[in-house]
Design a protein around this motif. Structure first.
Motif, mmCIF file in Angstrom:
data_model
loop_
_atom_site.group_PDB
_atom_site.id
_atom_site.type_symbol
_atom_site.label_atom_id
_atom_site.label_comp_id
_atom_site.label_asym_id
_atom_site.label_seq_id
_atom_site.Cartn_x
_atom_site.Cartn_y
_atom_site.Cartn_z
ATOM 1 N N VAL A 58 0.809 -1.219 0.000
ATOM 2 C CA VAL A 58 0.000 0.000 0.000
ATOM 3 C C VAL A 58 0.844 1.272 0.000
ATOM 4 O O VAL A 58 0.302 2.372 -0.050
ATOM 5 C CB VAL A 58 -1.001 0.032 1.176
ATOM 6 C CG1 VAL A 58 -2.065 -1.022 1.016
ATOM 7 C CG2 VAL A 58 -0.311 -0.081 2.504
ATOM 8 N N ALA A 59 2.164 1.129 0.041
ATOM 9 C CA ALA A 59 3.035 2.307 0.087
ATOM 10 C C ALA A 59 2.870 3.228 -1.125
ATOM 11 O O ALA A 59 2.759 4.450 -0.951
ATOM 12 C CB ALA A 59 4.488 1.889 0.256
ATOM 13 N N ALA A 97 -4.243 7.689 6.407
ATOM 14 C CA ALA A 97 -5.608 7.202 6.182
ATOM 15 C C ALA A 97 -5.610 5.903 5.387
ATOM 16 O O ALA A 97 -6.331 4.956 5.726
ATOM 17 C CB ALA A 97 -6.433 8.269 5.465
ATOM 18 N N VAL A 98 -4.795 5.821 4.341
ATOM 19 C CA VAL A 98 -4.728 4.605 3.523
ATOM 20 C C VAL A 98 -4.239 3.433 4.361
ATOM 21 O O VAL A 98 -4.841 2.349 4.360
ATOM 22 C CB VAL A 98 -3.819 4.823 2.294
ATOM 23 C CG1 VAL A 98 -3.498 3.511 1.606
ATOM 24 C CG2 VAL A 98 -4.466 5.789 1.320
ATOM 25 N N ILE A 110 -6.952 2.440 7.125
ATOM 26 C CA ILE A 110 -8.146 1.773 6.596
ATOM 27 C C ILE A 110 -7.810 0.343 6.168
ATOM 28 O O ILE A 110 -8.524 -0.606 6.493
ATOM 29 C CB ILE A 110 -8.751 2.581 5.435
ATOM 30 C CG1 ILE A 110 -9.354 3.882 5.968
ATOM 31 C CG2 ILE A 110 -9.788 1.778 4.671
ATOM 32 C CD1 ILE A 110 -9.718 4.882 4.896
ATOM 33 N N TYR A 111 -6.714 0.189 5.456
ATOM 34 C CA TYR A 111 -6.319 -1.140 4.995
ATOM 35 C C TYR A 111 -6.027 -2.062 6.177
ATOM 36 O O TYR A 111 -6.483 -3.205 6.225
ATOM 37 C CB TYR A 111 -5.108 -1.026 4.063
ATOM 38 C CG TYR A 111 -4.565 -2.346 3.589
ATOM 39 C CD1 TYR A 111 -5.347 -3.235 2.860
ATOM 40 C CD2 TYR A 111 -3.261 -2.708 3.872
ATOM 41 C CE1 TYR A 111 -4.833 -4.454 2.427
ATOM 42 C CE2 TYR A 111 -2.743 -3.919 3.433
ATOM 43 C CZ TYR A 111 -3.538 -4.783 2.715
ATOM 44 O OH TYR A 111 -3.032 -5.990 2.290
ATOM 45 N N GLN A 112 -5.288 -1.560 7.156
ATOM 46 C CA GLN A 112 -4.954 -2.377 8.333
ATOM 47 C C GLN A 112 -6.206 -2.708 9.128
ATOM 48 O O GLN A 112 -6.344 -3.826 9.636
ATOM 49 C CB GLN A 112 -3.932 -1.675 9.224
ATOM 50 C CG GLN A 112 -3.504 -2.507 10.412
ATOM 51 C CD GLN A 112 -2.833 -3.804 10.009
ATOM 52 O OE1 GLN A 112 -1.961 -3.811 9.156
ATOM 53 N NE2 GLN A 112 -3.237 -4.905 10.595
ATOM 54 N N ALA A 113 -7.125 -1.770 9.255
ATOM 55 C CA ALA A 113 -8.361 -2.038 9.992
ATOM 56 C C ALA A 113 -9.157 -3.159 9.322
ATOM 57 O O ALA A 113 -9.690 -4.050 10.006
ATOM 58 C CB ALA A 113 -9.208 -0.771 10.087
ATOM 59 N N SER A 162 0.288 0.524 12.359
ATOM 60 C CA SER A 162 0.282 0.717 10.916
ATOM 61 C C SER A 162 0.189 2.196 10.547
ATOM 62 O O SER A 162 0.796 2.639 9.573
ATOM 63 C CB SER A 162 -0.887 -0.052 10.300
ATOM 64 O OG SER A 162 -0.868 0.064 8.909
ATOM 65 N N SER A 163 -0.560 2.956 11.323
ATOM 66 C CA SER A 163 -0.682 4.392 11.054
ATOM 67 C C SER A 163 0.652 5.106 11.233
ATOM 68 O O SER A 163 0.986 6.006 10.458
ATOM 69 C CB SER A 163 -1.725 5.022 11.987
ATOM 70 O OG SER A 163 -2.986 4.485 11.731
#
Length: 170
Positions: A17-18, A50-51, A54-57, A89-90
């Protein structure tokens, strides 16, 4: 692409996601375009956080739901685990996206290769989310979904390694 089959491990958002995090930008002051380099980097960092969050959540919620359904953790532990992994992750997302924001500020032409890498990363991220979703289903739900997909002409075996065989038509 390999698949992590450890049902006790919560996957972490990684480099997949980087590129998207580096390109994501949230307009903080409503101006429509950044006024300075510092504003560009800060808006990129917020978008990247935010990306990643959201992805980690999504990853953590899907994987821990599977663990909760198996009785390995309770709801409170699930929520605590999700919150902890999203926080970690954030922090990673802030560092990565701020660094990529600086790189894009200095070398704006890198946005095209980063966009292409982002498309590949989103493909891997989608597969990771699918696997986390699949692992959260009961064996009955997996069999029903596999059967329905087979009837629709879709072979899920290429997405789910070791999930068994698809039902045969009569």
């Amino acid at each position: 692409m390999g698949r992590d089959r450890d049902p006790f491990r919560i996957p972490r958002a990684g480099w997949e996601v980087a590129p998207l995090a580096g390109l994501a930008s949230i307009d903080l002051n409503g101006s429509g375009s950044p006024l300075s380099g510092a504003e560009f980097v800060s808006e990129s960092a917020v978008g990247g956080v935010a990306v990643y969050a959201i992805y980690q959540a999504l990853l953590a919620a899907l994987r821990t739901e599977a663990m909760r359904r198996r009785g390995e953790i309770d709801r409170a532990s699930q929520l605590q685990s999700i919150a902890a992994t999203v926080w970690e992750s954030s922090k990673q997302g802030a560092v990565v996206s701020a660094a990529l924001g600086v790189v894009l500020l200095v070398f704006p032409w890198l946005s095209l290769p980063l966009t292409l890498l982002g498309a590949v990363g989103i493909g891997k991220a989608s597969l990771d989310l699918f696997h986390a979703f699949w692992d959260g289903l009961s064996p009955e739900q997996q069999a029903e979904l596999t059967s329905s997909a087979f009837e629709a002409g879709v072979n899920l075996r290429r997405f789910v390694e070791g999930a068994g065989t698809a039902p045969q038509a009569a």
